[in-house]
Design a protein around this motif. Structure first.
Motif, PDB file in Angstrom:
ATOM      1  N   GLY A   1       0.819  -1.210   0.000  1.00 20.80           N
ATOM      2  CA  GLY A   1       0.000   0.000   0.000  1.00 20.80           C
ATOM      3  C   GLY A   1       0.851   1.256   0.000  1.00 20.80           C
ATOM      4  O   GLY A   1       0.508   2.260  -0.637  1.00 20.80           O
ATOM      5  N   ALA A   2       2.001   1.198   0.705  1.00 18.48           N
ATOM      6  CA  ALA A   2       2.887   2.364   0.759  1.00 18.48           C
ATOM      7  C   ALA A   2       3.430   2.707  -0.624  1.00 18.48           C
ATOM      8  O   ALA A   2       3.624   3.882  -0.949  1.00 18.48           O
ATOM      9  CB  ALA A   2       4.052   2.077   1.722  1.00 18.48           C
TER      10      ALA A   2
ATOM     11  N   ASN B   1       0.441  10.598   0.058  1.00 16.11           N
ATOM     12  CA  ASN B   1       0.837  10.730   1.456  1.00 16.11           C
ATOM     13  C   ASN B   1       2.308  10.395   1.685  1.00 16.11           C
ATOM     14  O   ASN B   1       2.717  10.126   2.810  1.00 16.11           O
ATOM     15  CB  ASN B   1      -0.035   9.821   2.331  1.00 16.11           C
ATOM     16  CG  ASN B   1      -1.465  10.318   2.396  1.00 16.11           C
ATOM     17  OD1 ASN B   1      -1.700  11.502   2.565  1.00 16.11           O
ATOM     18  ND2 ASN B   1      -2.420   9.423   2.241  1.00 16.11           N
ATOM     19  N   PHE B   2       3.081  10.384   0.611  1.00 17.77           N
ATOM     20  CA  PHE B   2       4.508  10.099   0.738  1.00 17.77           C
ATOM     21  C   PHE B   2       5.209  11.290   1.385  1.00 17.77           C
ATOM     22  O   PHE B   2       5.049  12.426   0.959  1.00 17.77           O
ATOM     23  CB  PHE B   2       5.119   9.818  -0.635  1.00 17.77           C
ATOM     24  CG  PHE B   2       6.589   9.518  -0.589  1.00 17.77           C
ATOM     25  CD1 PHE B   2       7.046   8.285  -0.160  1.00 17.77           C
ATOM     26  CD2 PHE B   2       7.521  10.477  -0.955  1.00 17.77           C
ATOM     27  CE1 PHE B   2       8.389   8.010  -0.102  1.00 17.77           C
ATOM     28  CE2 PHE B   2       8.874  10.215  -0.905  1.00 17.77           C
ATOM     29  CZ  PHE B   2       9.317   8.970  -0.473  1.00 17.77           C
TER      30      PHE B   2
END
Length: 239
Positions: free
Chosen positions: A222-223, A229-230
């Motif tokens: 997901g990252a 949202n990094f």
């Protein structure tokens, strides 16, 4: 196969991997992942809204019997090209690399791309899957101190060739199951360090993390997909 096709079709759509009149070379190593990719793309070709050609390319590092792959491609009506190389000799006999993976990967990548271009292809499809992405992401952080991973789609300007990874949403257990269900003619990996690499260490670490912290694999993947949202320290911006 239906689930494999569904995930692959979603990745193709999300990253615009296949376009009208593409000629795609599948890098066919003979491992379960590349065999699954070939099977998936051949199936997808039948109902794809875009018309595209498929060929398969195998790089023989030296002394490997790939006759089962010749038969498979003939049965699937996919043009097959086996390229003899001296990669094994260069890496292990001439260079005597203690950490051979990087050099081997570079040589294989170069030979595959060059061959694909000579055969008139504009794209090369590789069999990397979701687990590969997670492992590469962690390897980059832990071994190199940087946040990085391969891209689902990359254009190589110098060669005017696009690399695509259609199985990026497919989990490894699914290719293992497909290999068993469809009795793929798997070619044993001839590499003498197979299973003894940093990647294998990371694979085992990811498995343990997911056992200890259920859902961690899902969150790592997901990252990679959470660009909005990094956040990473940028001294100038923070100042």
């Amino acid at each position: 196969m239906q689930k494999l096709l569904s995930k692959t079709r979603q990745a193709i759509k999300d990253f615009n991997m296949i376009e009208e009149n593409d000629k795609i070379a599948v890098g066919l190593s003979g491992g379960k992942d590349s065999l699954a990719l070939l099977h998936i793309l051949k199936s997808y070709q039948r109902f794809s809204p875009e018309k595209f050609e498929l060929i398969a390319i195998t790089l023989n590092p030296g002394g490997v019997d790939n006759s089962p792959l010749h038969k498979l491609c003939k049965d699937l009506s996919i043009p097959y090209h086996e390229i003899q190389t001296d990669i094994k000799e260069i890496v292990f006999d001439i260079r005597k690399e203690k950490n051979p993976c990087s050099l081997c990967a570079n040589l294989r990548r170069g030979a595959l791309n060059d061959t694909a271009k000579k055969l008139g292809c504009n794209k090369v499809a590789l069999g990397h899957h979701r687990d590969d992405a997670i492992e590469t992401f962690l390897m980059s952080i832990l071994y190199e101190g940087r946040v990085s991973c391969f891209s689902p789609r990359t254009h190589m300007d110098r060669q005017d060739l696009t690399i695509i990874r259609p199985m990026i949403y497919v989990e490894e257990y699914m290719t293992k199951k497909a290999a068993k269900d469809y009795n793929y003619p798997i070619i044993e990996n001839p590499c003498p360090v197979d299973g003894k690499t940093n990647r294998q260490n990371i694979k085992e670490l990811v498995s343990k993390l997911n056992d200890d912290m259920p859902g961690s694999k899902k969150n790592l993947f997901g990252a990679l997909n959470n660009a909005d949202n990094f956040f990473i320290w940028d001294k100038e911006k923070i100042k």
